[in-house]
Design a protein around this motif. Structure first.
Motif, PDB file in Angstrom:
ATOM      1  N   LYS A  15       0.833  -1.213   0.000  1.00  0.00           N
ATOM      2  CA  LYS A  15       0.000   0.000   0.000  1.00  0.00           C
ATOM      3  C   LYS A  15       0.862   1.255   0.000  1.00  0.00           C
ATOM      4  CE  LYS A  15      -3.682  -2.405   2.387  1.00  0.00           C
ATOM      5  NZ  LYS A  15      -3.955  -2.981   3.695  1.00  0.00           N
ATOM      6  N   TYR A  93      -1.053   2.231   8.383  1.00  0.00           N
ATOM      7  CA  TYR A  93      -1.853   1.393   7.492  1.00  0.00           C
ATOM      8  C   TYR A  93      -2.422   0.185   8.235  1.00  0.00           C
ATOM      9  CZ  TYR A  93       1.109   3.891   4.097  1.00  0.00           C
ATOM     10  OH  TYR A  93       1.781   4.859   3.393  1.00  0.00           O
ATOM     11  N   VAL A 169      -6.999   1.054  -1.629  1.00  0.00           N
ATOM     12  CA  VAL A 169      -5.729   1.131  -2.354  1.00  0.00           C
ATOM     13  C   VAL A 169      -5.426  -0.202  -3.046  1.00  0.00           C
ATOM     14  CG1 VAL A 169      -3.228   1.476  -2.097  1.00  0.00           C
ATOM     15  CG2 VAL A 169      -4.818   2.899  -0.803  1.00  0.00           C
ATOM     16  N   MET A 170      -5.883  -1.317  -2.446  1.00  0.00           N
ATOM     17  CA  MET A 170      -5.630  -2.628  -3.048  1.00  0.00           C
ATOM     18  C   MET A 170      -6.436  -2.827  -4.336  1.00  0.00           C
ATOM     19  SD  MET A 170      -3.234  -3.705  -1.236  1.00  0.00           S
ATOM     20  CE  MET A 170      -2.939  -5.432  -1.594  1.00  0.00           C
ATOM     21  N   SER A 341      -5.509   5.998  -4.110  1.00  0.00           N
ATOM     22  CA  SER A 341      -4.224   6.636  -3.786  1.00  0.00           C
ATOM     23  C   SER A 341      -4.219   8.109  -4.184  1.00  0.00           C
ATOM     24  CB  SER A 341      -3.075   5.894  -4.465  1.00  0.00           C
ATOM     25  OG  SER A 341      -3.321   5.728  -5.840  1.00  0.00           O
TER      26      SER A 341
END
Length: 352
Positions: A15, A93, A169-170, A341
């Motif tokens: 990430k 995170y 984000v993944m 992002s």
């Protein structure tokens, strides 16, 4: 602007790497600190090659230990770095001890904390990860939520300021790498599209209890009469099956060694359905348009259960839940539009 990112586990490293590219594009200085909690920097890893993951500026080298020992070591060592670097923002995170330690230290030093993957909630509340999530969210100034349900979870706890639904984000990563997915394992096993179920199991509560593991394997064995079972077997699961003498239950399944991310995603794209206890694969199944049967009492990705796309199952009902050909319209946009992002950096630029 100076940002310090603290990571300690493989998903956090990935990430951070996605966000780092955006920081670089915007001319924002980002210092990477690795706690040393879990992961060795293995440069042969596909993510390290494709995402050009860099070595950390600082490594705290905390290693393993009890929750308190690990968290305490990270806090002591991270505090020194923050005192020296004096960043404008600390970015943490997920839900590890690293996340918790970093958030507490920054908050005590009155440095704003941004939490990527905020608002995830899961039962039981006594889980170490759940404690880490809740405390981190309550000391963060910027809370980046992967889903709208995560936003609602925070609202129920009285957190509304600084909360942003940015997406996952993944999902950015999945879309970025989709055209690189490999189908070598799919072809090697001579599989048919939609003709097999992809299975992954590794959680201690599923594989460490012989009675429970036996029931799960019996359910999977029954499923081989309906569809092929492709089972990339985790070392922990393989060890337990051998230890408990359960090898006979695997005879009708395609048992393979764990495969790399690109080949696993290739299998995912071609399978009929997924059975898993992996947090990541639950979401990746959704990204790939495949339904997942989640062998867990609860999941942090509850939105997919509430929307009826994924389903929870256990060792008693796994067969029935899996073969139920339930109809549900594909829910779009659950984890954003693939630009999480970009949105995170936008907010940071405006807020710090």
């Amino acid at each position: 602007m100076k940002v310090v990112s603290l990571v300690g586990a493989r998903p956090q490293i990935i990430k951070e790497a996605i966000l780092h590219k955006k920081f670089k594009e915007r001319g924002i200085e980002e210092i990477l600190v690795h706690s040393g909690q879990h992961y060795d920097y293995n440069m042969s890893d596909v993510f390290f090659e494709i995402l050009e993951i860099r070595k950390p500026t600082y490594n705290l080298n905390v290693g393993s230990g009890t929750h308190g020992e690990m968290t305490g070591k990270i806090m002591i060592r991270f505090e020194r770095i923050l005192t020296m670097e004096k960043p404008d923002l600390v970015l943490v995170y997920g839900d590890t001890n690293t996340t918790l330690a970093g958030a507490i230290v920054a908050a005590k030093l009155k440095i704003p904390v941004a939490h990527v993957e905020a608002g995830i909630r899961q039962h039981p509340k006594s889980m170490p990860e759940e404690i880490n999530r809740v405390v981190t969210d309550h000391v963060s100034q910027l809370l980046f939520c992967p889903s709208r349900l995560a936003v609602e979870n925070l609202k129920k706890e009285g957190i509304e300021s600084g909360v942003y639904f940015v997406g996952d984000v993944m999902y950015d990563l999945f879309l970025k790498m989709e055209n690189m997915f490999k189908y070598e394992t799919f072809k090697k096993l001579n599989l048919e599209e939609n003709g097999f179920i992809l299975v992954t199991l590794h959680r201690d509560f599923n594989v460490d209890n012989p009675k429970k593991l036996k029931k799960i394997l019996l359910q999977l064995e029954r499923l081989t009469k309906i569809k092929k079972i492709v089972f990339p077997i985790h070392p922990r699961t393989k060890k337990r099956i051998k230890e408990f003498g359960f090898e006979r239950f695997l005879e009708r399944m395609e048992i393979i060694d764990p495969v790399d991310y690109l080949n696993l995603m290739g299998l995912l794209k071609k399978c009929w359905r997924v059975i898993t206890d992996s947090g990541g694969l639950q979401k990746e199944a959704y990204y790939a348009g495949k339904k997942a049967i989640v062998v867990m009492p609860d999941t942090g990705w509850r939105e997919l259960i509430e929307l009826g796309w994924n389903r929870l199952a256990n060792e008693e009902n796994l067969f029935e839940v899996t073969i139920d050909d339930y109809e549900v319209e594909y829910p779009t946009g659950v984890y954003g539009d693939g630009n999480a992002s970009e949105k995170i950096i936008d907010v940071i630029e405006k807020s710090v």
